[in-house]
Design a protein around this motif. Structure first.
Motif, mmCIF file in Angstrom:
data_model
loop_
_atom_site.group_PDB
_atom_site.id
_atom_site.type_symbol
_atom_site.label_atom_id
_atom_site.label_comp_id
_atom_site.label_asym_id
_atom_site.label_seq_id
_atom_site.Cartn_x
_atom_site.Cartn_y
_atom_site.Cartn_z
ATOM 1 N N GLN A 217 68.776 46.887 65.977
ATOM 2 C CA GLN A 217 69.237 47.765 65.033
ATOM 3 C C GLN A 217 68.472 48.838 64.748
ATOM 4 O O GLN A 217 67.275 48.651 64.248
ATOM 5 C CB GLN A 217 69.402 47.333 63.673
ATOM 6 N N SER B 100 69.000 52.095 63.564
ATOM 7 C CA SER B 100 69.268 52.672 62.469
ATOM 8 C C SER B 100 70.429 51.954 61.452
ATOM 9 O O SER B 100 70.937 51.085 62.233
ATOM 10 C CB SER B 100 69.413 54.301 62.587
ATOM 11 N N GLU C 254 73.470 52.730 61.316
ATOM 12 C CA GLU C 254 74.675 52.723 61.850
ATOM 13 C C GLU C 254 74.453 52.652 63.428
ATOM 14 O O GLU C 254 75.596 52.719 64.292
ATOM 15 C CB GLU C 254 75.484 53.812 61.508
ATOM 16 N N LYS C 255 73.353 52.624 63.813
ATOM 17 C CA LYS C 255 73.274 52.684 65.395
ATOM 18 C C LYS C 255 72.346 51.576 65.934
ATOM 19 O O LYS C 255 71.645 50.855 65.267
ATOM 20 C CB LYS C 255 72.280 53.785 65.841
ATOM 21 N N TYR C 256 73.124 50.920 67.269
ATOM 22 C CA TYR C 256 72.526 49.739 67.751
ATOM 23 C C TYR C 256 72.466 49.819 69.016
ATOM 24 O O TYR C 256 73.166 50.402 70.081
ATOM 25 C CB TYR C 256 73.549 48.637 67.409
ATOM 26 N N GLY D 19 64.714 55.016 70.107
ATOM 27 C CA GLY D 19 65.851 55.894 70.016
ATOM 28 C C GLY D 19 66.196 56.547 71.226
ATOM 29 O O GLY D 19 66.989 57.483 71.010
ATOM 30 N N LYS E 82 67.597 57.882 74.634
ATOM 31 C CA LYS E 82 69.192 57.965 75.356
ATOM 32 C C LYS E 82 68.992 56.818 76.434
ATOM 33 O O LYS E 82 68.304 56.682 76.962
ATOM 34 C CB LYS E 82 69.360 59.441 75.944
ATOM 35 N N PHE F 228 74.896 51.541 73.772
ATOM 36 C CA PHE F 228 74.322 52.249 72.612
ATOM 37 C C PHE F 228 75.643 52.466 71.490
ATOM 38 O O PHE F 228 76.719 53.211 72.028
ATOM 39 C CB PHE F 228 73.920 53.780 72.778
ATOM 40 N N ASP G 281 77.403 53.369 68.074
ATOM 41 C CA ASP G 281 77.362 54.054 66.750
ATOM 42 C C ASP G 281 78.526 53.709 65.905
ATOM 43 O O ASP G 281 79.558 53.972 66.143
ATOM 44 C CB ASP G 281 77.382 55.674 67.033
ATOM 45 N N THR G 282 78.280 53.026 64.777
ATOM 46 C CA THR G 282 79.364 52.413 63.992
ATOM 47 C C THR G 282 80.071 53.288 63.082
ATOM 48 O O THR G 282 81.126 53.301 62.508
ATOM 49 C CB THR G 282 78.903 51.202 63.285
ATOM 50 N N ASN G 283 79.070 54.382 62.714
ATOM 51 C CA ASN G 283 79.633 55.564 61.883
ATOM 52 C C ASN G 283 80.588 56.433 62.947
ATOM 53 O O ASN G 283 81.758 56.874 62.413
ATOM 54 C CB ASN G 283 78.656 56.686 61.410
ATOM 55 N N GLN G 284 80.146 56.812 63.938
ATOM 56 C CA GLN G 284 81.199 57.593 64.734
ATOM 57 C C GLN G 284 82.001 56.895 65.553
ATOM 58 O O GLN G 284 83.094 57.262 66.144
ATOM 59 C CB GLN G 284 80.139 58.324 66.025
#
Length: 405
Positions: free
Chosen positions: A211, A213, A215-217, A249, A251, A283, A285-288
């Protein structure tokens, strides 16, 4: 195809970039025992032996995609009567036609002649060794035997101690390797779990999910060529590096370029110890509600959305460590109401039977996570007696829970 090329003293073959046979001269058709209408439009796998199919995917395809010529590559074709035909293949990519031209030269006579030479050499060496042994003095032999016997007793004792010490070290190394594996992640938006089984004390497979952040994994699975101590050492060095890069983090492309550079650096002065590594990284992004991924020569991941629609995450880059200065490009897809992902190493399933994994997804699209994992493990157990029984096995199962909108 003109008359001269059609009856040239070597085979000629044109392929699409997807491996489909576009044209073939009569010389090659005669060699394989096929008619033109039996092969045109078919995949090249139809005329390759099983080992040659793997070699084609791992070496031929990456070279062509890198727009490099294939020169005197040794593979085996399979004729219509199932006869294995050893050949040398030269190939080049024609960008103006987006196709691959191949020249194929049979080498059956050459292989037979080389085998005869090897057999003759072994017979000569055996005869010379027997003659030297017959000329030795019997008393000297007995004296030497007594000395060797004493040395052997000492050596056996040392070997036994070394074996016990080595087994202890291997068990410790395996514990360290397994300790580095990440624990399952269970969040409202994502669930991640894995399965890992080494074929011996140490494994060439490795995974990790982190994890980055709220919302990012980052999710990585890789497979170093071979298994055992050498592969495990390389695996652990890669695991330490990708864990650090993911948590920083970086890319996806940056992570793969660093891993590739690391492998190139390990073996730049010794080609005999060279190892390559296949890998796939996600990668999320559960928010996006997006998934960005890179697949470097690894078995394709499987995605199935909440409606049962499937697609694969195929490889678009060669394995890590294949070519120096390799650049990597990530692919991306979005999800809204969620879905399920599977990443796995090649010890899990025969590449030509991977449709069984897809079928399992289709048959059980709405199974609860742990229930589906159990069915997946049962399928692997059913298949392992027929394929790679002694290979490392590893997979990652991911559920993405989208937002209804």
């Amino acid at each position: 195809m003109d008359e001269q090329l059609d009856h040239a003293p070597c085979g000629f073959l044109t392929l699409s970039m997807q491996g489909k046979i576009l044209s073939m001269n009569q010389t090659l058709l005669n060699l394989l025992g096929y008619e033109t209408n039996q092969l045109i439009g078919e995949n090249i796998n139809l005329i390759l032996t099983v080992p040659a199919r793997m070699f084609y995917q791992l070496y031929f395809v990456p070279l062509i995609k890198a727009e490099r010529p294939v020169e005197e590559m040794y593979i085996s074709l399979e004729a219509h009567n199932s006869e294995e035909i050893p050949v040398l293949i030269n190939a080049v990519y024609r960008s103006n036609h987006d196709s691959i031209d191949c020249i194929i030269v049979p080498i059956q006579k050459r292989s037979e002649f080389e085998n005869e030479l090897l057999i003759a050499k072994k017979r000569t060496e055996s005869a010379l060794a027997a003659k030297r042994k017959a000329n030795q003095d019997l008393e000297d032999t007995l004296d030497e035997l007594e000395v060797k016997q004493a040395e052997l007793i000492d050596l056996n004792e040392e070997n036994m101690k070394f074996k016990i010490d080595t087994e202890k070290e291997l068990r410790l190394a395996r514990n360290i390797q397994e300790t580095s594996l990440t624990e399952p992640i269970v969040q409202n938006e994502i669930v991640i779990d894995a399965y890992y089984k080494a074929s011996s004390e140490l494994s060439g497979d490795m995974y990790g999910f982190y994890q980055i952040s709220p919302e990012k994994y980052g999710i990585m699975i890789l497979d170093v060529m071979g298994h055992g101590i050498s592969s495990a050492l390389i695996t652990m060095s890669l695991q330490s590096l990708f864990q650090r890069l993911i948590l920083k983090g970086n890319k996806p492309a940056e992570i793969f370029e660093e891993l590739d550079h690391h492998l190139q650096g390990l073996f730049q002065s010794n080609e005999e110890t060279w190892h390559y590594c296949t890998a796939i990284y996600l990668f999320v992004d559960t928010n996006q509600q997006t998934v960005e991924y890179i697949n470097a020569g690894h078995p394709p991941g499987i995605w199935q959305d909440h409606e049962g629609v499937q697609f694969e995450l195929p490889y678009t880059n060669p394995p890590l460590g294949s070519f120096s200065g390799q650049t990597y490009k990530a692919e991306r897809f979005s999800y809204n109401k969620g879905g399920r992902l599977l990443l796995y190493t090649d010890g899990v399933m025969d590449p030509f039977e991977s449709h069984k994994l897809s079928s399992l997804f289709k048959k059980h699209p709405f199974d609860e996570f742990s229930l589906f994992k159990g069915k997946l493990l049962q399928l692997i157990k059913d298949e392992e007696n027929g394929y790679h029984k002694n290979d490392d096995k590893c997979f990652i199962l991911i559920d993405l829970i989208g937002r209804l909108s």
